[in-house]
Design a protein around this motif. Sequence first.
Motif, PDB file in Angstrom:
ATOM      1  N   TRP A  46      -7.325  25.078  44.053  1.00 53.42           N
ATOM      2  CA  TRP A  46      -7.404  26.378  45.035  1.00 53.42           C
ATOM      3  C   TRP A  46      -7.629  26.936  43.857  1.00 53.42           C
ATOM      4  O   TRP A  46      -7.470  27.798  43.065  1.00 53.42           O
ATOM      5  CB  TRP A  46      -5.928  26.271  45.279  1.00 53.42           C
ATOM      6  CG  TRP A  46      -4.835  26.787  44.492  1.00 53.42           C
ATOM      7  CD1 TRP A  46      -4.246  26.071  43.550  1.00 53.42           C
ATOM      8  CD2 TRP A  46      -3.496  27.487  44.255  1.00 53.42           C
ATOM      9  NE1 TRP A  46      -3.816  26.503  42.927  1.00 53.42           N
ATOM     10  CE2 TRP A  46      -3.659  27.975  43.005  1.00 53.42           C
ATOM     11  CE3 TRP A  46      -4.002  29.348  45.056  1.00 53.42           C
ATOM     12  CZ2 TRP A  46      -2.802  29.438  43.164  1.00 53.42           C
ATOM     13  CZ3 TRP A  46      -3.873  29.788  44.698  1.00 53.42           C
ATOM     14  CH2 TRP A  46      -2.766  29.964  43.757  1.00 53.42           C
ATOM     15  N   CYS A  47      -7.472  28.380  45.953  1.00 54.93           N
ATOM     16  CA  CYS A  47      -8.647  29.170  44.796  1.00 54.93           C
ATOM     17  C   CYS A  47      -7.540  30.337  45.117  1.00 54.93           C
ATOM     18  O   CYS A  47      -7.162  31.246  46.330  1.00 54.93           O
ATOM     19  CB  CYS A  47      -9.875  29.428  46.487  1.00 54.93           C
ATOM     20  SG  CYS A  47     -10.827  31.301  46.167  1.00 54.93           S
ATOM     21  N   SER A  48      -8.205  31.523  43.605  1.00 56.51           N
ATOM     22  CA  SER A  48      -7.555  32.546  43.929  1.00 56.51           C
ATOM     23  C   SER A  48      -7.459  33.934  44.957  1.00 56.51           C
ATOM     24  O   SER A  48      -6.987  35.284  44.499  1.00 56.51           O
ATOM     25  CB  SER A  48      -7.400  33.148  41.930  1.00 56.51           C
ATOM     26  OG  SER A  48      -8.539  33.511  41.936  1.00 56.51           O
ATOM     27  N   GLU A  49      -8.574  33.642  45.497  1.00 61.83           N
ATOM     28  CA  GLU A  49      -9.137  34.687  45.985  1.00 61.83           C
ATOM     29  C   GLU A  49      -8.715  34.886  47.749  1.00 61.83           C
ATOM     30  O   GLU A  49      -8.152  35.453  48.409  1.00 61.83           O
ATOM     31  CB  GLU A  49     -11.014  34.771  46.049  1.00 61.83           C
ATOM     32  CG  GLU A  49     -11.340  35.414  45.254  1.00 61.83           C
ATOM     33  CD  GLU A  49     -10.614  36.159  44.184  1.00 61.83           C
ATOM     34  OE1 GLU A  49     -11.005  37.423  44.759  1.00 61.83           O
ATOM     35  OE2 GLU A  49     -10.723  36.052  43.163  1.00 61.83           O
ATOM     36  N   CYS A  50      -8.352  33.606  48.220  1.00 64.42           N
ATOM     37  CA  CYS A  50      -8.314  33.342  49.721  1.00 64.42           C
ATOM     38  C   CYS A  50      -7.108  32.150  49.775  1.00 64.42           C
ATOM     39  O   CYS A  50      -6.971  31.928  50.625  1.00 64.42           O
ATOM     40  CB  CYS A  50      -9.039  32.698  50.408  1.00 64.42           C
ATOM     41  SG  CYS A  50      -9.891  30.809  50.129  1.00 64.42           S
ATOM     42  N   GLY A  51      -6.317  31.584  48.378  1.00 61.56           N
ATOM     43  CA  GLY A  51      -5.540  31.011  48.555  1.00 61.56           C
ATOM     44  C   GLY A  51      -5.682  29.516  49.207  1.00 61.56           C
ATOM     45  O   GLY A  51      -4.707  28.167  49.326  1.00 61.56           O
ATOM     46  N   GLU A  72     -17.083  27.253  43.159  1.00 61.77           N
ATOM     47  CA  GLU A  72     -17.683  27.530  44.728  1.00 61.77           C
ATOM     48  C   GLU A  72     -16.855  27.643  45.216  1.00 61.77           C
ATOM     49  O   GLU A  72     -16.217  26.281  46.050  1.00 61.77           O
ATOM     50  CB  GLU A  72     -18.976  27.998  44.992  1.00 61.77           C
ATOM     51  CG  GLU A  72     -19.766  28.867  45.732  1.00 61.77           C
ATOM     52  CD  GLU A  72     -21.135  29.122  46.967  1.00 61.77           C
ATOM     53  OE1 GLU A  72     -21.550  29.101  45.945  1.00 61.77           O
ATOM     54  OE2 GLU A  72     -20.406  28.604  47.526  1.00 61.77           O
ATOM     55  N   CYS A  73     -16.165  28.487  45.460  1.00 60.49           N
ATOM     56  CA  CYS A  73     -14.824  28.210  46.894  1.00 60.49           C
ATOM     57  C   CYS A  73     -15.721  27.717  47.997  1.00 60.49           C
ATOM     58  O   CYS A  73     -16.715  28.690  48.494  1.00 60.49           O
ATOM     59  CB  CYS A  73     -13.986  29.208  47.357  1.00 60.49           C
ATOM     60  SG  CYS A  73     -12.570  29.299  48.493  1.00 60.49           S
ATOM     61  N   PRO A  74     -15.650  26.881  48.858  1.00 58.99           N
ATOM     62  CA  PRO A  74     -16.305  26.387  49.969  1.00 58.99           C
ATOM     63  C   PRO A  74     -15.580  27.082  50.767  1.00 58.99           C
ATOM     64  O   PRO A  74     -16.344  27.176  52.476  1.00 58.99           O
ATOM     65  CB  PRO A  74     -15.476  24.467  50.234  1.00 58.99           C
ATOM     66  CG  PRO A  74     -14.315  24.685  49.442  1.00 58.99           C
ATOM     67  CD  PRO A  74     -14.938  25.384  48.108  1.00 58.99           C
TER      68      PRO A  74
HETATM   69 ZN   LIG Z   1     -11.632  31.385  48.317  1.00 59.75          ZN
END
Ligand SMILES: [Zn+2]
Length: 444
Positions: A46-51, A72-74
């Motif tokens: 899971w992404c720290s930028e968008c959750g 890279e976050c999809p």
């Molecule tokens: Zn993200």
Amino acid sequence: MKPRTKLEKLVTELSGKLPAITKEQEDWGKEHVFDHLAYKCKDELWCSECGKMWVDASNSELGITVLGDKTECPYCHHRLDVKVSRKQKDHEGGYMSILQVKGGFQVIRHIYCMRSTYKETHPVHYDFTEMVQEWISEDGKRTIIARPMNMGGNGWIYGAPLSIKSEYGSSCWNYRGDIYAIWGELYPKKELLSELKKRGLNRRFPDVNPSKLIRDLLKGSNDAELCLKTGQISMLKHMYKTGFSQLRYKPSFNICNRNHYIIKDASMWEDYMSLLSYFGKDLRNAHYVCPKNLKVEHDSLLEKKKICEAKLRQERDRIAAIRRREKLMKDIASFYERMKKFFGMKITDGNIVICPLESVTQFYQEGKVMHHCVYSNGYYKRPDCLILSAKDIDGKRIETIEVNLKTLDIVQSRAVCNGVSEYHNQIIKLVKKNMNLIRQKMTA
Ligand SMILES: [Zn+2]
């Protein structure tokens, strides 16, 4: 604190006119204050930028690439460092520092940036709160505007307004030094007082505490200025890291500059200077102070110094051993001179035999067997001290007796480990009874 002086009133007024933190500054903070991470647990990320959460599909048809430990976050397409972690939420905080000029002051604004991310459950949340403003005048004097700190001194009170603060806080918790000289991520669009530019500072700000550097430069720190102007950034950093506000080998440093020699590793170079000085080399000779390969020269001198020191140590040890030996010989001779009149003396009641210790070797043996300090404390060196050893008829040591030859008193009589034997009283009595014999020997 209410502004009291003219300066504090001026700074308070100017502070109210500073522009609010812009969206551009906040966006920069989002990118540069925080780590950008993909938390990976088993095959979930899971992404720290968008959750948002996704499944690691390195070998699935989604074709998400994991390049080493980068991915890279999809969803938001942020480049992320992969970190193995079971965490479900993340709160991060850090400072962004913004350099601005207002009313002839160099202002450093410290913004505390917070980011809260929750795996899948909430949208990511950011908060930017200005905690401290350092107002530095052209002469390097600083006025502080800040939020108050909590009682423990380990956090700001967010809700309270910014106001004038005394230089070192109002309470005793300020033992951590200059808490207001925060070293945050420096916002790249920097406004600088022209005075600072004159002293060598430009937009490529060196990697040292900005508040300290700015104040030092404005107060006229020639050494910081010299480092900046000659591009000796490693030396500048080293000065600030070690807390010296002045160069330690300035004449040598000047020779480096004259020879356009940039010191790449200042702490090693200073080490090397101290080695050169140890060997009495000329610290003003470019041949020495500007080495082509600093590490090689440094290491070779260090090796030489180690050998030198080892030789010196050996020599010192040798001389000390000779001295000890000479001293011992002297002690033995003087012991013999002093005590020979008692040699052969024997006090006995048929059960116990008391004789003087007649050589330093005997002191050693007595001390070793009886586990006391008659030898280690050098009783054989004491001028008015007669040491007697009491043994049973089988020759087993029972007690060691000290008689003072001035007073003809028994000072002490000790059994093994400084204890008391069952014959103690008998021994004392026997020595006292024969004190006349000791007196006779003395005057013989
Ligand atoms: Zn993200």
